[in-house]
Write a protein that holds these residues in place. Structure first.
Motif, mmCIF file in Angstrom:
data_model
loop_
_atom_site.group_PDB
_atom_site.id
_atom_site.type_symbol
_atom_site.label_atom_id
_atom_site.label_comp_id
_atom_site.label_asym_id
_atom_site.label_seq_id
_atom_site.Cartn_x
_atom_site.Cartn_y
_atom_site.Cartn_z
ATOM 1 N N LEU A 1 0.829 -1.212 0.000
ATOM 2 C CA LEU A 1 0.000 0.000 0.000
ATOM 3 C C LEU A 1 0.856 1.252 0.000
ATOM 4 C CD1 LEU A 1 -2.787 -1.266 2.352
ATOM 5 C CD2 LEU A 1 -3.171 -0.280 0.081
ATOM 6 N N LYS A 2 0.371 2.267 -0.721
ATOM 7 C CA LYS A 2 1.057 3.541 -0.857
ATOM 8 C C LYS A 2 0.198 4.644 -0.246
ATOM 9 C CE LYS A 2 2.993 2.077 -5.302
ATOM 10 N NZ LYS A 2 3.118 2.411 -6.742
ATOM 11 N N LEU A 3 0.837 5.765 0.050
ATOM 12 C CA LEU A 3 0.096 6.901 0.601
ATOM 13 C C LEU A 3 -1.074 7.281 -0.308
ATOM 14 C CD1 LEU A 3 3.021 9.201 1.812
ATOM 15 C CD2 LEU A 3 1.709 7.542 3.128
ATOM 16 N N GLU A 4 -0.852 7.199 -1.616
ATOM 17 C CA GLU A 4 -1.890 7.606 -2.562
ATOM 18 C C GLU A 4 -3.054 6.635 -2.675
ATOM 19 O OE1 GLU A 4 1.389 7.354 -3.096
ATOM 20 O OE2 GLU A 4 1.849 6.560 -5.099
ATOM 21 N N ASP A 5 -2.967 5.512 -1.968
ATOM 22 C CA ASP A 5 -4.104 4.586 -1.921
ATOM 23 C C ASP A 5 -5.129 5.007 -0.867
ATOM 24 O OD1 ASP A 5 -1.788 1.903 -2.406
ATOM 25 O OD2 ASP A 5 -3.132 2.781 -3.911
ATOM 26 N N THR A 6 -4.811 6.024 -0.087
ATOM 27 C CA THR A 6 -5.742 6.522 0.923
ATOM 28 C C THR A 6 -7.020 7.025 0.257
ATOM 29 O OG1 THR A 6 -3.995 7.118 2.488
ATOM 30 C CG2 THR A 6 -6.097 8.275 2.689
ATOM 31 N N ALA A 7 -8.153 6.488 0.685
ATOM 32 C CA ALA A 7 -9.441 6.844 0.082
ATOM 33 C C ALA A 7 -10.550 6.084 0.801
ATOM 34 C CB ALA A 7 -9.459 6.470 -1.404
ATOM 35 N N VAL A 8 -11.766 6.470 0.486
ATOM 36 C CA VAL A 8 -12.919 5.647 0.845
ATOM 37 C C VAL A 8 -13.126 4.657 -0.297
ATOM 38 C CG1 VAL A 8 -15.379 5.587 1.345
ATOM 39 C CG2 VAL A 8 -13.974 7.483 2.191
ATOM 40 N N TYR A 9 -13.184 3.387 0.046
ATOM 41 C CA TYR A 9 -13.340 2.336 -0.951
ATOM 42 C C TYR A 9 -14.792 1.856 -0.959
ATOM 43 C CZ TYR A 9 -8.359 2.080 -1.782
ATOM 44 O OH TYR A 9 -7.075 2.385 -2.160
ATOM 45 N N TYR A 10 -15.346 1.826 -2.168
ATOM 46 C CA TYR A 10 -16.731 1.422 -2.349
ATOM 47 C C TYR A 10 -16.809 0.123 -3.156
ATOM 48 C CZ TYR A 10 -17.817 6.245 -1.073
ATOM 49 O OH TYR A 10 -17.922 7.446 -0.420
ATOM 50 N N CYS A 11 -17.705 -0.717 -2.730
ATOM 51 C CA CYS A 11 -18.054 -1.909 -3.478
ATOM 52 C C CYS A 11 -19.302 -1.572 -4.297
ATOM 53 C CB CYS A 11 -18.351 -3.027 -2.482
ATOM 54 S SG CYS A 11 -19.053 -4.517 -3.164
ATOM 55 N N ALA A 12 -19.364 -2.056 -5.529
ATOM 56 C CA ALA A 12 -20.507 -1.734 -6.378
ATOM 57 C C ALA A 12 -20.871 -2.919 -7.257
ATOM 58 C CB ALA A 12 -20.196 -0.518 -7.239
ATOM 59 N N ALA A 13 -22.152 -3.001 -7.593
ATOM 60 C CA ALA A 13 -22.670 -4.091 -8.420
ATOM 61 C C ALA A 13 -23.213 -3.542 -9.728
ATOM 62 C CB ALA A 13 -23.775 -4.831 -7.663
ATOM 63 N N GLU A 14 -22.957 -4.291 -10.782
ATOM 64 C CA GLU A 14 -23.353 -3.870 -12.129
ATOM 65 C C GLU A 14 -24.223 -4.928 -12.765
ATOM 66 O OE1 GLU A 14 -21.195 -2.454 -16.292
ATOM 67 O OE2 GLU A 14 -20.066 -3.501 -14.739
ATOM 68 N N ILE A 15 -25.369 -4.481 -13.321
ATOM 69 C CA ILE A 15 -26.302 -5.404 -13.950
ATOM 70 C C ILE A 15 -25.938 -5.675 -15.409
ATOM 71 C CG2 ILE A 15 -28.699 -5.718 -14.669
ATOM 72 C CD1 ILE A 15 -29.527 -3.958 -12.344
ATOM 73 N N SER A 16 -25.399 -4.708 -16.094
ATOM 74 C CA SER A 16 -25.236 -4.800 -17.538
ATOM 75 C C SER A 16 -24.330 -5.955 -17.943
ATOM 76 C CB SER A 16 -24.692 -3.482 -18.085
ATOM 77 O OG SER A 16 -23.402 -3.252 -17.600
ATOM 78 N N ALA A 17 -24.325 -6.256 -19.227
ATOM 79 C CA ALA A 17 -23.656 -7.448 -19.735
ATOM 80 C C ALA A 17 -22.132 -7.330 -19.719
ATOM 81 C CB ALA A 17 -24.126 -7.730 -21.157
ATOM 82 N N ILE A 18 -21.627 -6.100 -19.794
ATOM 83 C CA ILE A 18 -20.185 -5.904 -19.921
ATOM 84 C C ILE A 18 -19.644 -5.251 -18.657
ATOM 85 C CG2 ILE A 18 -18.357 -4.789 -21.242
ATOM 86 C CD1 ILE A 18 -20.248 -4.823 -23.638
ATOM 87 N N VAL A 19 -18.615 -5.836 -18.071
ATOM 88 C CA VAL A 19 -18.026 -5.253 -16.868
ATOM 89 C C VAL A 19 -17.389 -3.909 -17.223
ATOM 90 C CG1 VAL A 19 -15.789 -6.399 -17.146
ATOM 91 C CG2 VAL A 19 -16.578 -5.758 -14.873
ATOM 92 N N SER A 20 -17.582 -2.923 -16.351
ATOM 93 C CA SER A 20 -17.210 -1.557 -16.711
ATOM 94 C C SER A 20 -16.206 -0.954 -15.738
ATOM 95 C CB SER A 20 -18.467 -0.685 -16.745
ATOM 96 O OG SER A 20 -18.139 0.663 -17.006
ATOM 97 N N ARG A 21 -15.457 0.035 -16.242
ATOM 98 C CA ARG A 21 -14.571 0.853 -15.410
ATOM 99 C C ARG A 21 -15.264 2.154 -14.979
ATOM 100 N NH1 ARG A 21 -8.831 -0.031 -16.212
ATOM 101 N NH2 ARG A 21 -8.453 -1.830 -17.569
ATOM 102 N N ARG A 22 -16.397 2.430 -15.562
ATOM 103 C CA ARG A 22 -17.081 3.697 -15.301
ATOM 104 C C ARG A 22 -17.971 3.587 -14.071
ATOM 105 N NH1 ARG A 22 -19.321 5.506 -21.254
ATOM 106 N NH2 ARG A 22 -17.318 5.514 -22.346
ATOM 107 N N SER A 23 -17.816 4.504 -13.131
ATOM 108 C CA SER A 23 -18.650 4.455 -11.935
ATOM 109 C C SER A 23 -20.119 4.635 -12.283
ATOM 110 C CB SER A 23 -18.197 5.525 -10.942
ATOM 111 O OG SER A 23 -18.294 6.808 -11.507
#
Length: 124
Positions: free
Chosen positions: A86-108
């Motif tokens: 882990l690096k200092l720049e990994d500091t953040a709030v981490y969210y888990c999310a679920a996607e219904i669509s057919a293609i896995v996405s990088r877009r929030s």
């Protein structure tokens, strides 16, 4: 719909490891592609990693590739994010999310359901 609850965040030192968990309830987890995204103070929410419904394919942001591993156990309705070096720049709030669509996405914006987030703080 599915409800998501993250756990495992905390305060660690640079170079340490941490494992986040996301437990789902409601609908069956295997119905969804799953992702981890994060948001640091003053920054936009950004993609970290994603995994397809069966777990057969994973996708990572360049910034975490080789350090983070996403996995899932559909029988336990849980998704994991193993974070190493882990690096200092990994500091953040981490969210888990679920996607219904057919293609896995990088877009929030493509993710349909979100957890409340868990804080990860990396100190020097």
């Amino acid at each position: 719909q599915v409800q998501l609850v993250e756990s495992g965040g905390g305060l660690v030192q640079a170079g340490d490891s941490l494992r986040l968990s996301c437990t789902a309830s409601g609908r069956t987890l295997s119905n969804y592609h799953m992702g981890w995204l994060r948001q640091a103070p003053g920054k936009e929410r950004e993609f970290v990693a994603a995994i397809t419904r069966s777990g057969g394919m994973t996708v990572y942001a360049d910034s975490v590739k080789g350090r983070f591993t996403i996995s899932r156990d559909n029988a336990k309705s849980t998704v994991y994010l193993q974070m190493s070096s882990l690096k200092l720049e990994d500091t953040a709030v981490y969210y888990c999310a679920a996607e219904i669509s057919a293609i896995v996405s990088r877009r929030s914006s493509e993710y349909d359901y979100w957890g409340q987030g868990t804080q990860v703080t990396v100190s020097s």
